[in-house]
Motif scaffolding. Structure first.
Motif, PDB file in Angstrom:
ATOM      1  N   ILE A  46       0.812  -1.205   0.000  1.00  0.00           N
ATOM      2  CA  ILE A  46       0.000   0.000   0.000  1.00  0.00           C
ATOM      3  C   ILE A  46       0.860   1.276   0.000  1.00  0.00           C
ATOM      4  CG2 ILE A  46      -0.267   0.019   2.518  1.00  0.00           C
ATOM      5  CD1 ILE A  46      -3.236   0.781   2.013  1.00  0.00           C
ATOM      6  N   GLU A  47       2.015   1.242   0.664  1.00  0.00           N
ATOM      7  CA  GLU A  47       2.879   2.418   0.677  1.00  0.00           C
ATOM      8  C   GLU A  47       3.345   2.756  -0.739  1.00  0.00           C
ATOM      9  OE1 GLU A  47       3.215  -0.204   2.504  1.00  0.00           O
ATOM     10  OE2 GLU A  47       3.395   0.352   4.625  1.00  0.00           O
ATOM     11  N   GLU A  48       3.653   1.705  -1.501  1.00  0.00           N
ATOM     12  CA  GLU A  48       4.087   1.930  -2.880  1.00  0.00           C
ATOM     13  C   GLU A  48       2.910   2.416  -3.750  1.00  0.00           C
ATOM     14  OE1 GLU A  48       7.109  -1.925  -2.500  1.00  0.00           O
ATOM     15  OE2 GLU A  48       5.267  -2.059  -3.664  1.00  0.00           O
ATOM     16  N   MET A  49       1.757   1.829  -3.512  1.00  0.00           N
ATOM     17  CA  MET A  49       0.599   2.143  -4.352  1.00  0.00           C
ATOM     18  C   MET A  49       0.156   3.602  -4.233  1.00  0.00           C
ATOM     19  SD  MET A  49      -1.906  -1.148  -3.806  1.00  0.00           S
ATOM     20  CE  MET A  49      -1.361  -2.845  -3.951  1.00  0.00           C
ATOM     21  N   THR A  50       0.407   4.188  -3.053  1.00  0.00           N
ATOM     22  CA  THR A  50      -0.105   5.541  -2.800  1.00  0.00           C
ATOM     23  C   THR A  50       1.020   6.573  -2.766  1.00  0.00           C
ATOM     24  OG1 THR A  50       0.026   5.088  -0.430  1.00  0.00           O
ATOM     25  CG2 THR A  50      -2.094   4.727  -1.483  1.00  0.00           C
ATOM     26  N   LYS A  51       2.167   6.212  -3.305  1.00  0.00           N
ATOM     27  CA  LYS A  51       3.354   7.049  -3.171  1.00  0.00           C
ATOM     28  C   LYS A  51       3.262   8.339  -3.990  1.00  0.00           C
ATOM     29  CE  LYS A  51       8.337   6.428  -3.749  1.00  0.00           C
ATOM     30  NZ  LYS A  51       9.229   5.621  -4.579  1.00  0.00           N
ATOM     31  N   ASN A  52       2.844   8.234  -5.232  1.00  0.00           N
ATOM     32  CA  ASN A  52       2.865   9.386  -6.135  1.00  0.00           C
ATOM     33  C   ASN A  52       1.636  10.277  -5.964  1.00  0.00           C
ATOM     34  OD1 ASN A  52       5.214   8.310  -7.067  1.00  0.00           O
ATOM     35  ND2 ASN A  52       4.330   7.499  -8.971  1.00  0.00           N
ATOM     36  N   ASP A  53       1.784  11.510  -6.419  1.00  0.00           N
ATOM     37  CA  ASP A  53       0.699  12.471  -6.300  1.00  0.00           C
ATOM     38  C   ASP A  53      -0.303  12.388  -7.445  1.00  0.00           C
ATOM     39  OD1 ASP A  53       1.436  13.557  -3.911  1.00  0.00           O
ATOM     40  OD2 ASP A  53       2.794  15.004  -4.829  1.00  0.00           O
ATOM     41  N   ARG A  54      -0.045  11.541  -8.383  1.00  0.00           N
ATOM     42  CA  ARG A  54      -0.994  11.431  -9.489  1.00  0.00           C
ATOM     43  C   ARG A  54      -1.072   9.988  -9.959  1.00  0.00           C
ATOM     44  NH1 ARG A  54       2.925  13.724 -14.353  1.00  0.00           N
ATOM     45  NH2 ARG A  54       4.347  11.956 -14.195  1.00  0.00           N
ATOM     46  N   ASP A  55      -2.211   9.704 -10.563  1.00  0.00           N
ATOM     47  CA  ASP A  55      -2.375   8.467 -11.328  1.00  0.00           C
ATOM     48  C   ASP A  55      -2.934   8.861 -12.676  1.00  0.00           C
ATOM     49  OD1 ASP A  55      -1.874   5.906  -9.565  1.00  0.00           O
ATOM     50  OD2 ASP A  55      -2.787   7.411  -8.246  1.00  0.00           O
ATOM     51  N   PHE A  56      -3.157   7.862 -13.528  1.00  0.00           N
ATOM     52  CA  PHE A  56      -3.563   8.186 -14.895  1.00  0.00           C
ATOM     53  C   PHE A  56      -4.879   7.512 -15.275  1.00  0.00           C
ATOM     54  CE2 PHE A  56       0.974   8.757 -14.681  1.00  0.00           C
ATOM     55  CZ  PHE A  56       1.174   9.953 -15.355  1.00  0.00           C
ATOM     56  N   VAL A  57      -5.852   8.327 -15.585  1.00  0.00           N
ATOM     57  CA  VAL A  57      -7.051   7.791 -16.235  1.00  0.00           C
ATOM     58  C   VAL A  57      -6.634   7.265 -17.600  1.00  0.00           C
ATOM     59  CG1 VAL A  57      -9.213   8.459 -17.376  1.00  0.00           C
ATOM     60  CG2 VAL A  57      -8.705   9.274 -15.052  1.00  0.00           C
ATOM     61  N   LYS A  58      -7.132   6.071 -17.912  1.00  0.00           N
ATOM     62  CA  LYS A  58      -6.860   5.526 -19.244  1.00  0.00           C
ATOM     63  C   LYS A  58      -8.064   5.775 -20.144  1.00  0.00           C
ATOM     64  CE  LYS A  58      -3.466   3.573 -16.963  1.00  0.00           C
ATOM     65  NZ  LYS A  58      -3.195   3.959 -15.581  1.00  0.00           N
ATOM     66  N   ALA A  59      -7.817   6.449 -21.264  1.00  0.00           N
ATOM     67  CA  ALA A  59      -8.887   6.676 -22.244  1.00  0.00           C
ATOM     68  C   ALA A  59      -8.627   5.747 -23.416  1.00  0.00           C
ATOM     69  CB  ALA A  59      -8.897   8.128 -22.683  1.00  0.00           C
ATOM     70  N   PHE A  60      -9.522   4.776 -23.587  1.00  0.00           N
ATOM     71  CA  PHE A  60      -9.356   3.778 -24.640  1.00  0.00           C
ATOM     72  C   PHE A  60     -10.078   4.232 -25.904  1.00  0.00           C
ATOM     73  CE2 PHE A  60      -8.905   1.567 -20.620  1.00  0.00           C
ATOM     74  CZ  PHE A  60      -7.782   0.777 -20.821  1.00  0.00           C
ATOM     75  N   ASN A  61      -9.317   4.313 -26.969  1.00  0.00           N
ATOM     76  CA  ASN A  61      -9.865   4.686 -28.271  1.00  0.00           C
ATOM     77  C   ASN A  61     -10.320   3.400 -28.957  1.00  0.00           C
ATOM     78  OD1 ASN A  61     -10.146   5.346 -31.002  1.00  0.00           O
ATOM     79  ND2 ASN A  61      -8.492   6.872 -30.944  1.00  0.00           N
ATOM     80  N   VAL A  62     -11.581   3.107 -28.833  1.00  0.00           N
ATOM     81  CA  VAL A  62     -12.076   1.780 -29.220  1.00  0.00           C
ATOM     82  C   VAL A  62     -11.907   1.508 -30.710  1.00  0.00           C
ATOM     83  CG1 VAL A  62     -14.081   0.241 -29.202  1.00  0.00           C
ATOM     84  CG2 VAL A  62     -13.623   1.722 -27.225  1.00  0.00           C
ATOM     85  N   PRO A  63     -12.254   2.447 -31.601  1.00  0.00           N
ATOM     86  CA  PRO A  63     -12.030   2.156 -33.035  1.00  0.00           C
ATOM     87  C   PRO A  63     -10.552   1.916 -33.342  1.00  0.00           C
ATOM     88  CG  PRO A  63     -13.507   4.045 -32.769  1.00  0.00           C
ATOM     89  CD  PRO A  63     -12.968   3.720 -31.405  1.00  0.00           C
ATOM     90  N   ALA A  64      -9.662   2.666 -32.686  1.00  0.00           N
ATOM     91  CA  ALA A  64      -8.228   2.467 -32.944  1.00  0.00           C
ATOM     92  C   ALA A  64      -7.763   1.102 -32.456  1.00  0.00           C
ATOM     93  CB  ALA A  64      -7.431   3.580 -32.255  1.00  0.00           C
ATOM     94  N   ILE A  65      -8.303   0.684 -31.319  1.00  0.00           N
ATOM     95  CA  ILE A  65      -7.928  -0.641 -30.796  1.00  0.00           C
ATOM     96  C   ILE A  65      -8.470  -1.739 -31.708  1.00  0.00           C
ATOM     97  CG2 ILE A  65      -8.256  -2.266 -28.899  1.00  0.00           C
ATOM     98  CD1 ILE A  65      -8.471   0.326 -27.075  1.00  0.00           C
TER      99      ILE A  65
END
Lengths: 666, 666
Positions: free
Chosen positions: B297-316
């Motif tokens: 948990i210490e590692e998981m919450t270390k950074n000040d940001r995370d990233f929303v993943k936006a999936f481009n479905v037609p491109a995938i």
């Protein structure tokens, strides 16, 4: 004193009302979704008189359809029944419990074939929780941790049950808030729910019986638990006597309320049904049907009477103590069949009370004076004078009243003012009547009737608050309707039942006898019965008390969280659990190991529950504060498995994890 | 266009408010039932600033406790929050639905680790039914008849699941009433509930993933079902890479909504969490945490940001069609990790949008313009402009607003007037804010806030009626509170959740922004999310349509009820079922036979359901009108077994029986 069973008088009524209903049935079945050719419910226009209907053993397939259809359709007008008189109007007290306020009563519902007990608050009729009993239930981890799994396994290994009649333990005739006892009709079992923890703590698979239907504690002090076996089967049921139905038997069973061990059984004639006791610890009264002892429905409904069985508990105990029994599968069985010598003399073991016809229930009045037997196929309730069971040798004379209440009477309940309320399955009504008037007026008369109210539809059990104890409070009554038909938004072909709340605190002189329908409640299939206690009667724990499992299970703290390898194939894992952290961040086992995880929720605050899941291993336990559970499984799949918490417990709930690392063996 | 991830601005606030809360926590934990020595929740008086709290990776055990405790205790005054403003007062419309009247909305709740879907009516908040999905449920015979048992067996053989996010199928952005799709977090599965019958008709065990958390349909036409795998595991998870967490992967999965087959997967960085799509069939947005890819948990919450993943479905889909993938366990897996070449150029397969901090959810506005990302450990909601996902190369610039809403924001929902409502887990509040004001005001400001209302306690998901479709109606909102603490009569150490109904139809200029708390509802553990549709959207069948199983199962009529002996060890039993009669009065098999019973409920009338139970054989099926079910078992115990009906169906329900006669083999 001996049993003298004389024929009860039978009703003889005009056919007009009945035929009117029948015509409605015929009209309404046009709504069927199915082709007529394959649906055998289109009824011919029979020229049956009511008397014919009651006696028509030979055409019983039609009777069954009729009985059901008539009931379903009787209130086919749909919504007209209720919306005009919901809460707020007149002098009905508020039934809406505002946010943050508490209900006045606990209600404990049997879940039927869902196998659980459901806990409601009254008058809001909100479901407070469910207590899994005969069913495995993942939300509470019941049937998943070692303790509850082993209990279910020891009780026959069944994965479900059919709970019908919850009974609250009593001390001095008052609910003492300790236990609920409940039957399993499907597998012949009796279970106990511990009300300190709202958790099932014992299940007994009763020997020699296939189906337990009626089940109750003995008033006033819960000295015994009684259980009726409904189905008649060979004894023992091991392949013998399959084709000799006359050798099938039905048994009345007594259990010890603490050890839950079976003490003794009594063999009787007929199919035992529902059960209640007097308030003095002497008589247990069981309704029964099929005294004909037939195996097909025509035979079962052939005669105009069946016999309530009144069990003289001290006399039976005396016979057992005297060794006057045979033993089968370790249980003493006393002979209580009609001709038994034990049933003769001044203290008969079992009395056979003739009542019309395939009656469905016995409920004893709160003062212990009377037992009411609803006629089911007779439109009457027979009133048994319990004192006369000890003094009147002619069994037909212990029935001291028999009001005519309506079609399909099934169950009776009570207020604190001398009134009885009986559900009418076919009429889809509740009838209110005065008990002493019924005793003092001619049998088959309607003199005692105070009013009727429509319910929606086809009521089974009804219960008024605290009516099963010596302290009825007389304000609310719940009707458990079997059908809901048009009352709720549709949810596919399996409909909810409809539990209706009726206010009975007013004795107004109107058509409904002052009863007012307050609210409708859709219910998941299929409660059979309920029992209500004022809120002060129940005092559950808010967290676990670890002294309740000390010595059986370790209380695992953060500092003693560890992995103990027992041998090359056995691992014991100990972990504490609290908000956002398992005591072990990870633990390592080998493929094929038998793993036992012991986990303790070390939280002290109420309502902070945690789960412990091993994904893809079907492992799921729930840990209330201060509780410890164990779960054992074989780690047969190598890989990484993220142990996680199922109860959303903090802002870091998602991050609350441990890793089980299963190393490949080779 | 390329992904440029710049640091989001971080909040920096006074510690005063936070420390005040913390002091309350310290005071309130005295109510613990446990000895302090073994309960590690007594918090030291930390000198933490809010900024320290948000960054304190090293003391994360304490953080977890804090986050939970602060939330629990924030409304410790108990009942003061609600009772003054329940329905009837002011201009809140009546929420009580009188007897016989129908609700206005269907609500579909995930059951959490109870594994089911629950169906409620709104505004009454009455439970109309439950649909077992991942759990075996005897009341509906689900997991007991051959068909549903086989489906559960084929989907991994698990006996439970953890359902979180129900998603209603759509046509043209509107609910079409055909299906609900829902995840199983515990075992990496996706299930479908058929809303013609309110019955689970498909479950897919998704390959290569351990845990499916977020799950939704693709708007506007349900062309795909998307499923987020939350836990990062080795690929495949067969014992390899146990100790190489950097090789663990998390996958985004697309399924076909009709066949329920897995079409493809996308590998990404971080732990995928919750999911929603735009309204145009292009972008699927997944919140994520642990972009640090830590295992503790210490590692998981270390950074000040995370990233929303936006999936481009037609491109995938294009990459899959072009063969640009690797295949694992038969599934094409596209590389969507941050450095992948597929994420470069004008049509990146996956965009990584930086948001503070361990955010918990994405919910897209009904008009499809914005995706709201609640900060969880940041007091903000980040507003993603969905159009900019296709036009703005700098990923940090697709966030066009970031109102400061309060502590522990988790989920956001919408009315029809441009307002958003966000649950605040730690503050135990719902905050109402104006979307366009938030876009047009400085980030971290409170300018858009219209009001806050206390809820009880610690809300997770919130949903307003029809908010997940393009047609929000804006009158009711339900808050799914994780804790209920003092709100209801106590029911032992496992408390109900508390779902609260809030009226949001008034935009009054008061402290609560016009929101009014209407009612509290105790809920069995543990729903996570819900989705609501107006009653006209759902049109379930009232009885079965046998053409739906024609060819697969026989429709058994009374006249073709029979016993077919296939060979010396196999028997097929066919029986019709209707009120009071099974087509077979008895049937005879031999000890050790494999018996298949095929039973048809030939009733045509709605609401006349029957059961078929074989006592002591764990056999229990439920038959709605016109339905046929099969059940197979080994008749390994000789004797007489009384087949009976579990649904109280007529006045002769008790007499409705058949006999299974199991002859001893020798």
């Amino acid at each position: 004193m001996t049993n003298t069973a004389s024929e009860p008088t039978e009703t003889d009524e005009s056919v007009t009302e009945y035929e009117a209903q029948l015509n409605k049935v015929l009209a309404d079945t046009d709504e069927t979704a199915a082709g007529e050719d394959e649906v055998s419910l289109q009824l011919p226009s029979l020229g049956l008189s009511r008397r014919d209907f009651m006696k028509a053993g030979a055409a019983v397939g039609t009777i069954g359809s009729l009985a059901g259809c008539a009931g379903v359709m009787n209130n086919g007008e749909g919504n007209s029944g209720g919306s005009q008189n919901h809460s707020g109007s007149g002098d009905v007290p508020e039934h809406f419990v505002p946010p943050g306020e508490h209900d006045e009563y606990y209600g404990f519902w049997s879940g039927g074939h869902s196998g659980d007990i459901r806990v409601y608050g009254l008058p809001s009729m909100r479901e407070l929780t469910r207590v899994p009993v005969f069913n495995r239930e993942p939300a509470k981890g019941y049937g998943f941790d070692d303790g509850s799994s082993q209990m279910l396994e020891d009780a026959g290994g069944y994965t479900w049950g059919d709970s019908h009649h919850p009974s609250l333990s009593e001390t001095d005739g008052k609910y003492d808030g300790r236990y609920i006892y409940v039957n399993d009709k499907a597998n012949g079992r009796v279970a106990r729910v511990n009300l300190k923890y709202f958790e099932t703590d014992a299940i007994t698979d009763v020997p020699n019986v296939q189906s337990v239907h009626g089940c109750c504690i003995q008033s006033p002090d819960t000295d015994y638990i009684f259980a009726n076996s409904e189905f008649r089967t060979p004894l023992p049921n091991d392949g013998r006597d399959i084709d000799n139905p006359d050798k099938y038997v039905s048994l009345f069973t007594a259990l010890d309320p603490e050890s839950m061990e079976v003490l003794w059984q009594v063999e009787v004639d007929g199919n035992l049904d529902i059960l209640d006791t007097d308030k003095d610890g002497k008589w247990a009264l069981a309704s029964a049907y099929n005294d004909e002892e037939g195996v097909e429905i025509e035979e079962m409904t052939k005669n105009d009477r069946d016999f309530v069985k009144a069990f003289n508990v001290p006399a039976i105990q005396e016979a057992v103590d005297a060794g006057n029994y045979r033993e089968v599968n370790g249980v003493p069985i006393v002979d209580g069949t009609k001709g038994s010598s034990l049933n003769q003399g001044d203290e008969p073991a079992v009395r056979y009370i003739p009542t019309p016809k395939s009656p469905h229930c016995v409920e004893v009045t709160p003062d212990g004076k009377y037992g009411m037997v609803a006629g089911k196929l007779s439109p009457t309730v027979s009133i048994i004078d319990i004192e006369k069971l000890s003094t009147e040798p002619d069994s037909s004379k212990v029935i001291v009243g028999q009001p005519k209440v309506g079609l399909g009477p099934l169950h009776t309940t009570y207020d604190d003012r001398g009134h009885a309320y009986t559900s009418l399955f076919i009429d889809s009504q509740v009838v209110k009547w005065d008990i002493e008037t019924a005793v003092n007026s001619p049998k088959q008369s309607e003199e005692a009737i105070l009013g009727k109210i429509d319910v929606h539809y086809n009521p089974g059990h009804i219960q008024a608050v605290q009516a099963m104890s010596t302290e009825p409070t007389g304000d609310w009554l719940v009707v458990l309707n079997k059908l809901s038909k048009d009352r709720f938004l549709p949810v596919g072909p399996i409909y909810p039942d409809n539990d209706q709340l009726i206010y009975i605190g007013n004795d107004k002189d109107d058509e409904q006898g002052g009863m007012e329908l307050v609210s409708d409640h859709p219910v998941y299939p299929e409660p059979h019965d309920a029992i209500f206690a004022t809120k002060d009667k129940i005092e559950p724990a808010k967290t676990w008390d670890k002294s309740d499992y000390k010595g059986e299970k370790e209380y695992v703290t953060e500092s003693n969280s560890r992995v103990d390898r027992v041998d090359d194939e056995t691992v014991e894992v100990y972990t504490s659990v609290k908000r956002s952290e398992y005591g072990l961040r990870d633990f390592r086992v080998k493929e094929g190991d038998e793993v036992t995880i012991t986990a303790t929720n070390v939280e002290g605050s109420q309502d902070i529950v945690h789960g412990l899941v091993v994904p893809e291993y079907d492992i799921n336990i729930a840990l209330a504060p201060q509780d410890t559970r164990e779960v054992t499984f074989t780690a047969d799949k190598p890989g990484v498995y993220w142990v996680y918490c199922t109860y959303f417990c903090s802002a870091l709930h998602l991050e609350m994890r441990s890793r089980m690392l299963v190393e490949p063996r080779d």
